[in-house]
Design an enzyme around this catalytic site. Sequence first.
Site, PDB file in Angstrom:
ATOM      1  N   ASP A 118      -6.522   7.671  16.882  1.00 53.27           N
ATOM      2  CA  ASP A 118      -6.865   8.120  15.252  1.00 53.27           C
ATOM      3  C   ASP A 118      -7.587   6.746  15.051  1.00 53.27           C
ATOM      4  O   ASP A 118      -6.981   6.441  14.071  1.00 53.27           O
ATOM      5  CB  ASP A 118      -5.624   8.450  14.883  1.00 53.27           C
ATOM      6  CG  ASP A 118      -5.578   8.563  12.741  1.00 53.27           C
ATOM      7  OD1 ASP A 118      -6.894   8.813  12.609  1.00 53.27           O
ATOM      8  OD2 ASP A 118      -4.868   8.301  12.551  1.00 53.27           O
ATOM      9  N   GLY A 171       1.429  -1.052   0.040  1.00 52.44           N
ATOM     10  CA  GLY A 171      -0.193   0.559   0.138  1.00 52.44           C
ATOM     11  C   GLY A 171       1.043   1.531  -0.246  1.00 52.44           C
ATOM     12  O   GLY A 171       2.512   1.286   0.214  1.00 52.44           O
ATOM     13  N   GLY A 225       0.919   5.679   1.001  1.00 50.88           N
ATOM     14  CA  GLY A 225      -0.194   6.635   1.880  1.00 50.88           C
ATOM     15  C   GLY A 225       0.640   7.586   1.951  1.00 50.88           C
ATOM     16  O   GLY A 225       1.836   7.859   1.778  1.00 50.88           O
TER      17      GLY A 225
END
Length: 552
Positions: free
Chosen positions: A473, A354, A356
């Site tokens: 978060d 992934g 980000g």
Amino acid sequence: MSLHLTKVTIPKTSALLAVGYNMAFASSFVCFILSLLLILVHAKERNDSICSKSFSCGNLTDLSFPFSLSTQPDCGIVPISGCDAKPFPRIQLLPGGEWYYARGKEYSYTLLLVDLKLQTVLRQHKCQAFNENISISDSPSISFTAVKLQNFYKCNRTSSNSPYINQTMKDHFDGYESYDGCDGFTIYYKFYGVDDEDILAGNHTANCSLIRLPYYPTEPGDDNLVNFLHPEFLVEWKLSDDCSKCHYGGGRCQTDKKNNFLCYKGTSKRGYLQTIWFKVATGASLFTVGLLALLLFCFRKKKLWYKYLRFWESNAEDHQKVEEFLKNYGSYAPNRYNYTDIKRITGRFRSKLGQGGFGNVYRGSLSNGSEVAVKVLNELKGSGEDFINEVASISRTSHVNIVSLVGFCFEGHKRALVYEFMPNGSLEKFIYEERSNGVRQLGWPILYKIALGIARGLEYLHRGCNTRILHFDIKPHNILLDEDFCPKVSDFGLAKMCMKQESVVSMLGPRGTIGYIAPEIVCRNLGGVSHKSDVYSYGMMVLEMVGGRTNC
């Protein structure tokens, strides 16, 4: 324990300080270039052109000095041979010493070796294994330390031994386990607790001798001590200061006939080459000074200098925080890898999981076969507070619903976090209606199981740890799922630690993701910020799980 970094500020009136700082940096850089080139000038007789900075041999990768191929003995002091041999290459730690199979390179200064003689004996399950003893000598150039070897005390017994002698021996090893499965001798050992200092010092009976062998537990109830033995063991190595100075000064580490250290340097005349190298060094230095002067002129705007000064200062503080963290946690601190280990674990970043704003996540594998996920942070992103918070927070946890931190890398500007691998990725790709192809829709029983697991993980962070951890978060992107869809809370970059007695914590500014942030974090008039802010974020996430669409 709060890990907030102090922000480095530079007054706007200190332009001269910025210029002076960079001029000092320029001078240091020029000195470094000159020193490096002068080292190359004085390197004699060691043909560096044929010695690679790093090489691979069979399953061993990223090898460098003191290791060398047996066909290139001048390139190192620890030869390796049989790179194409099965099952593993062979390594000789000291000249004229034993050869071992090199099964793998655990860390930068650790090798996993296999004792060939012990392996042959153990395959036949004979008591002759206790005739072997792993003892590795050192040399003036390099020292070795065998890790996690078990102490065994081999005591001969004969028919002539009187009952008094036998009883005296048993009394001497009071508190030790004994094994009588071998003819002619008894083995005394203690797998738990601290060994008797007198026995370790050699103050045992005349019929006994100390033997050190690798030990690995087997199936419970197995009373055959031979089955506990294993031919594999770890060895840590350390280069001596004399050898390090000699090698990087252009010499070769050797020993004389009396086993004293000797740094060999050739005596061939190379005045002509020295003159050429001196000219190259002088030209390179002048070019460097001119280039830095040009950069000073081009980047004369103060804000650019302030930006880079803040980065270097904060990076130095980050390193100090990491060293303090490792010192405080001692043996409980997670493994620390260097960047070479990270490249080896990820296969040079071959499989990306992934991407980000923080960086990329890669799939990797440790030397023991365990799969991991490696999060490589962007080099110039942030001050490092998120990184240190995450390492410190997860290191305090141990729960089925909290992701496990295997280790981390903090080397220069390179930072990475090594986690356990979660095959099903994050929760967010399963709960929204616009799922990608191949992603199945989760049923209500599984969603209930996931929601319950996340709640247990939060309850552990808030009440189960010695220090309360506030995540700040909680969202589907930060919930990872294993192969059985067991949820694990991850990404502790915004976490804050506080004492359990504290119901309200202080914060310099809002933190979290829009759509999940509790109102009191944004507007302090609504109340104090506490662990209940995580509960609010959890509730917003559960609404998304039920509704199948995002709140943002």
